[in-house]
Write a protein that holds these residues in place. Sequence first.
Motif, PDB file in Angstrom:
ATOM      1  N   GLU A 198       0.867  -1.260  -0.116  1.00 18.22           N
ATOM      2  CA  GLU A 198      -0.017  -0.079  -0.121  1.00 18.22           C
ATOM      3  C   GLU A 198       0.949   1.325  -0.129  1.00 18.22           C
ATOM      4  O   GLU A 198       0.618   2.248  -0.679  1.00 18.22           O
ATOM      5  CB  GLU A 198      -0.894  -0.093   1.056  1.00 18.22           C
ATOM      6  CG  GLU A 198      -1.754   1.266   1.112  1.00 18.22           C
ATOM      7  CD  GLU A 198      -2.864   0.882   2.345  1.00 18.22           C
ATOM      8  OE1 GLU A 198      -3.739   1.786   2.044  1.00 18.22           O
ATOM      9  OE2 GLU A 198      -2.727   0.306   3.364  1.00 18.22           O
ATOM     10  N   GLN A 199       2.046   1.235   0.717  1.00 19.04           N
ATOM     11  CA  GLN A 199       2.854   2.506   0.979  1.00 19.04           C
ATOM     12  C   GLN A 199       4.240   1.908   0.892  1.00 19.04           C
ATOM     13  O   GLN A 199       4.701   1.133   1.590  1.00 19.04           O
ATOM     14  CB  GLN A 199       2.626   3.246   2.112  1.00 19.04           C
ATOM     15  CG  GLN A 199       1.266   3.909   2.326  1.00 19.04           C
ATOM     16  CD  GLN A 199       0.918   4.413   3.590  1.00 19.04           C
ATOM     17  OE1 GLN A 199       1.746   4.276   4.383  1.00 19.04           O
ATOM     18  NE2 GLN A 199      -0.216   5.431   3.643  1.00 19.04           N
ATOM     19  N   ALA A 200       5.008   2.906   0.202  1.00 25.27           N
ATOM     20  CA  ALA A 200       6.517   2.638  -0.019  1.00 25.27           C
ATOM     21  C   ALA A 200       7.201   3.850   0.819  1.00 25.27           C
ATOM     22  O   ALA A 200       6.910   4.989   0.271  1.00 25.27           O
ATOM     23  CB  ALA A 200       6.777   2.661  -1.192  1.00 25.27           C
ATOM     24  N   ILE A 225      13.769   2.343  -1.177  1.00 25.74           N
ATOM     25  CA  ILE A 225      12.494   2.053   0.021  1.00 25.74           C
ATOM     26  C   ILE A 225      13.261   1.783   1.007  1.00 25.74           C
ATOM     27  O   ILE A 225      14.170   0.824   1.301  1.00 25.74           O
ATOM     28  CB  ILE A 225      11.586   0.874  -0.715  1.00 25.74           C
ATOM     29  CG1 ILE A 225      11.127   1.069  -1.964  1.00 25.74           C
ATOM     30  CG2 ILE A 225      10.763   0.542   0.232  1.00 25.74           C
ATOM     31  CD1 ILE A 225      10.222   0.231  -2.676  1.00 25.74           C
ATOM     32  N   SER A 226      12.851   2.385   2.107  1.00 24.00           N
ATOM     33  CA  SER A 226      13.291   2.122   3.455  1.00 24.00           C
ATOM     34  C   SER A 226      12.328   1.360   4.248  1.00 24.00           C
ATOM     35  O   SER A 226      12.852   0.564   5.104  1.00 24.00           O
ATOM     36  CB  SER A 226      13.715   3.282   4.016  1.00 24.00           C
ATOM     37  OG  SER A 226      12.781   4.215   4.415  1.00 24.00           O
ATOM     38  N   LYS A 227      11.150   1.326   3.840  1.00 26.15           N
ATOM     39  CA  LYS A 227      10.083   0.709   4.754  1.00 26.15           C
ATOM     40  C   LYS A 227       8.884   0.736   3.960  1.00 26.15           C
ATOM     41  O   LYS A 227       8.557   1.569   3.112  1.00 26.15           O
ATOM     42  CB  LYS A 227       9.844   1.290   6.010  1.00 26.15           C
ATOM     43  CG  LYS A 227       8.883   0.695   7.083  1.00 26.15           C
ATOM     44  CD  LYS A 227       8.616   1.478   8.331  1.00 26.15           C
ATOM     45  CE  LYS A 227       7.581   0.841   9.041  1.00 26.15           C
ATOM     46  NZ  LYS A 227       7.211   1.438  10.385  1.00 26.15           N
ATOM     47  N   GLU A 228       7.735  -0.495   4.157  1.00 28.72           N
ATOM     48  CA  GLU A 228       6.597  -0.567   3.532  1.00 28.72           C
ATOM     49  C   GLU A 228       5.798  -0.645   4.677  1.00 28.72           C
ATOM     50  O   GLU A 228       5.941  -1.161   5.669  1.00 28.72           O
ATOM     51  CB  GLU A 228       6.591  -1.744   2.511  1.00 28.72           C
ATOM     52  CG  GLU A 228       6.974  -3.245   3.195  1.00 28.72           C
ATOM     53  CD  GLU A 228       6.915  -4.109   2.110  1.00 28.72           C
ATOM     54  OE1 GLU A 228       5.954  -4.475   1.466  1.00 28.72           O
ATOM     55  OE2 GLU A 228       7.801  -5.206   1.854  1.00 28.72           O
ATOM     56  N   ARG A 229       4.434  -0.040   4.184  1.00 26.96           N
ATOM     57  CA  ARG A 229       3.360  -0.298   5.197  1.00 26.96           C
ATOM     58  C   ARG A 229       1.930  -0.743   4.346  1.00 26.96           C
ATOM     59  O   ARG A 229       1.866  -0.148   3.339  1.00 26.96           O
ATOM     60  CB  ARG A 229       3.378   1.266   5.794  1.00 26.96           C
ATOM     61  CG  ARG A 229       4.257   1.635   6.656  1.00 26.96           C
ATOM     62  CD  ARG A 229       3.983   2.798   7.581  1.00 26.96           C
ATOM     63  NE  ARG A 229       2.876   3.433   7.445  1.00 26.96           N
ATOM     64  CZ  ARG A 229       2.546   4.672   7.805  1.00 26.96           C
ATOM     65  NH1 ARG A 229       3.402   5.405   8.131  1.00 26.96           N
ATOM     66  NH2 ARG A 229       1.407   5.299   7.811  1.00 26.96           N
ATOM     67  N   ASN A 230       1.215  -1.260   5.081  1.00 27.17           N
ATOM     68  CA  ASN A 230      -0.178  -1.664   4.725  1.00 27.17           C
ATOM     69  C   ASN A 230      -0.958  -1.152   5.943  1.00 27.17           C
ATOM     70  O   ASN A 230      -1.226  -2.156   6.671  1.00 27.17           O
ATOM     71  CB  ASN A 230      -0.127  -3.045   4.332  1.00 27.17           C
ATOM     72  CG  ASN A 230       0.552  -3.368   3.082  1.00 27.17           C
ATOM     73  OD1 ASN A 230       0.209  -2.664   2.162  1.00 27.17           O
ATOM     74  ND2 ASN A 230       1.124  -4.430   3.098  1.00 27.17           N
ATOM     75  N   GLN A 270      -4.603  -4.668  -4.155  1.00 30.82           N
ATOM     76  CA  GLN A 270      -4.111  -5.398  -5.361  1.00 30.82           C
ATOM     77  C   GLN A 270      -4.985  -5.031  -6.505  1.00 30.82           C
ATOM     78  O   GLN A 270      -4.565  -4.632  -7.489  1.00 30.82           O
ATOM     79  CB  GLN A 270      -4.115  -6.704  -5.072  1.00 30.82           C
ATOM     80  CG  GLN A 270      -3.561  -7.720  -5.831  1.00 30.82           C
ATOM     81  CD  GLN A 270      -2.082  -7.554  -6.032  1.00 30.82           C
ATOM     82  OE1 GLN A 270      -1.457  -7.360  -4.996  1.00 30.82           O
ATOM     83  NE2 GLN A 270      -1.331  -8.161  -6.994  1.00 30.82           N
ATOM     84  N   ALA A 271      -6.176  -5.058  -6.050  1.00 29.44           N
ATOM     85  CA  ALA A 271      -7.268  -4.760  -7.149  1.00 29.44           C
ATOM     86  C   ALA A 271      -7.395  -3.442  -7.721  1.00 29.44           C
ATOM     87  O   ALA A 271      -7.672  -3.143  -8.953  1.00 29.44           O
ATOM     88  CB  ALA A 271      -8.734  -5.210  -6.679  1.00 29.44           C
TER      89      ALA A 271
END
Length: 185
Positions: A20-22, A31-36, A50-51
């Motif tokens: 969702e977020q980079a 990219i240091s972290k990813e967030r959902n 995803q959709a």
Amino acid sequence: YKHAQAILKLNVRNDGSVREQAIIDPETGEISKERNNGALRDSSTIARVQAQTLVGLVETLKHRQDEEMLKSSFEVADFFTHNLPEDFIPYYEFGELPQEYRKKDSSAAAIGAYGLIDLSRISGVQRFADVGRQIRRSLITKYLSADKSYPGLLKHGCFNLKKSYYADNSLIFGDYYFVKLLNQE
């Protein structure tokens, strides 16, 4: 077009799943972290995200031919379809989850089905339309509300499972794409 290219670079993982977020490191640009937000784990994939990514890529492809974007659209679509359960309606979050996190998301199904059928239309790849139609059939037979007092069309949409925000409701964007899906062919 540049926004879609940035999504491909930052949010679509190598296996076709979507974050969702980079979070970008300002020093390196990597990219240091990813967030959902709303997901149990930041490294997982929310079905609706995803959709929505699939639909965005397909809409971009309608206006600009790009082989790399088409290839990535196939990967995003394949990840979505390969992670569908038996009834073709995805759980809110893909992957192995505790039972209490195994809630269906009809909005992700409607958005995904719309994107799959559209992708098939522009690419000629029939398997995407086939799965999109199976999702549509499942939505009509198992998730469409017959109760006229129900506040929407589709039951069992899930907005944010982690925080229990609208975790089993009708969601306007699910209903919107469901209507578009019904009028698509």
